[in-house]
Design a protein around this motif. Sequence first.
Motif, short mmCIF file in Angstrom:
data_model
loop_
_atom_site.label_atom_id
_atom_site.label_comp_id
_atom_site.label_asym_id
_atom_site.label_seq_id
_atom_site.Cartn_x
_atom_site.Cartn_y
_atom_site.Cartn_z
N UNK A 1 0.82 -1.22 0.00
CA UNK A 1 0.00 0.00 0.00
C UNK A 1 0.86 1.26 0.00
N UNK A 2 2.16 1.12 -0.16
CA UNK A 2 3.02 2.28 -0.28
C UNK A 2 3.25 3.03 1.02
N UNK A 3 2.97 2.41 2.16
CA UNK A 3 3.07 3.10 3.44
C UNK A 3 4.49 3.09 4.02
N UNK A 4 5.39 2.32 3.40
CA UNK A 4 6.75 2.24 3.91
C UNK A 4 6.82 1.44 5.20
N UNK B 1 10.87 5.12 3.52
CA UNK B 1 9.84 6.16 3.56
C UNK B 1 8.55 5.75 2.87
N UNK B 2 7.48 6.38 3.31
CA UNK B 2 6.17 6.17 2.69
C UNK B 2 6.15 6.82 1.31
N UNK B 3 5.42 6.22 0.39
CA UNK B 3 5.23 6.81 -0.94
C UNK B 3 4.00 7.71 -0.97
N UNK B 4 3.21 7.64 0.07
CA UNK B 4 2.02 8.49 0.18
C UNK B 4 2.47 9.90 0.57
N UNK B 5 2.05 10.89 -0.20
CA UNK B 5 2.47 12.29 0.00
C UNK B 5 3.97 12.47 -0.11
N UNK B 6 4.63 11.56 -0.81
CA UNK B 6 6.07 11.67 -1.00
C UNK B 6 6.35 12.67 -2.12
N UNK B 7 7.14 13.72 -1.85
CA UNK B 7 7.37 14.76 -2.87
C UNK B 7 7.92 14.22 -4.19
N UNK B 8 8.80 13.20 -4.13
CA UNK B 8 9.38 12.67 -5.36
C UNK B 8 8.34 11.99 -6.23
N UNK B 9 7.29 11.49 -5.60
CA UNK B 9 6.22 10.81 -6.34
C UNK B 9 5.19 11.82 -6.84
N UNK B 10 4.93 12.84 -6.05
CA UNK B 10 3.85 13.78 -6.37
C UNK B 10 4.25 14.88 -7.35
N UNK B 11 5.53 15.18 -7.46
CA UNK B 11 5.95 16.25 -8.37
C UNK B 11 5.69 15.84 -9.82
N UNK B 12 5.32 16.82 -10.65
CA UNK B 12 4.99 16.52 -12.05
C UNK B 12 6.18 15.93 -12.81
#
Length: 402
Positions: free
Chosen positions: A313-316, A322-333
């Motif tokens: 579920x990406x929670x780390x 680290x969690x992938x939820x609200x992770x800046x590297x994942x959320x940036x365009x």
Amino acid sequence: MRNVTILAACLFTASVSAAESSGEYIARISDCVACHTAEGGVAMAGGKKFPTPVGDIFSTNITPDKTQGIGNYSYADFEKAVRQGIAKDGHPLYPAMPYPSYAKLSDEDVQALYRYFMHDVTPSAQPNKENAIPWLLSARWPLHIWNWLFTDAPATAVESAKSEGNAALVKRGAYLVEGPGHCGSCHTPRGMAMNEKAYTNADAEYLSGAMIDGWYAPSLRGSGMSEQALKSLLLTGKSKHAAVSGSMAEVVTQSTQYLTDEDATAIAQYLLSLKSTKPETVRAAATTASWSNSSEAGKVIYNRYCSTCHGLEGKGTDDNAPSLINNPLVMVDDPTPLFRVIAHGAETPTTRGSVSFKMPAYGGVLSDNEMRDVINYVRKSWGEGNSEVSQQDLAGVKKASH
């Protein structure tokens, strides 16, 4: 009388020692050693390369050597270089040196820095490297115009003294972030002239996030983190659900891990006081119909290589991956930071009392198609509607990452 003389001498020695210690602390939190020390080189002797749009710049020797360093600098020369970006001979420094932020340093801190560099730093005669900038672009005089347009006059009366109360902590945090910490150098967007769009919280663009050297320096406004999580990231490079990577890992290693607990608290309090610039309505998640089968293929790869640490579920895993939820590297365009971490791996800093976590590099394990697929799966699952990465996009990202 002799005892009084000895006591006076001891007090004088203690006073000088405290001042020099203060200078070392300011140098640490200003990140001087990270920029002015080449990998494997002599501390503060320069030679570290900084790629820029106009060519490579090399940091200079700032040891007290009188031939190659700053040993002949008077305090006035030193202050002008630090807070105005003007060298002893009058030529302007490139703004890779964060003097627009150092302009906010208090007189007390600049004086402590000067004493430290002149008395505590070991002299080195290492020659300065020539900058690799084409001669048509290497003229220094335009920088006088740049300074006039984009920098503020030095704030010679900035209050950095500590006092009691939450308001005082926030004020101290503002000083540390906007001045010696020069956090805006990475976390504030830049204009067409490579100028930071803001230097203080008076402008909402300040610390609102920016891409730098293929990494994303996330917005520090309204991060949603707790004070303890922010402090942990500053002091150790990781918290219960997050971790730093890329350029910030070096900042933690060389600088922020040395913050006192009180100053780390002050920075956290200041960052928590900043209002978010995010719109109230969050982007809608991408619909399944707008994606190809790429992300579904990526799910298989993710489950095989990534889920052990980051979870299905990406929670780390707490205090580790680290969690992938609200992770800046994942959320940036821009997918570049996520690609770099997957392809080249990442490692959190090794700091006092903290062991690093190392993510392996999968660039030699996954094919280009598999890399694209897993990036798309991660972005579709936790990227808040980021667009799909095509094979052509990935080729451009790979080229920019080398």
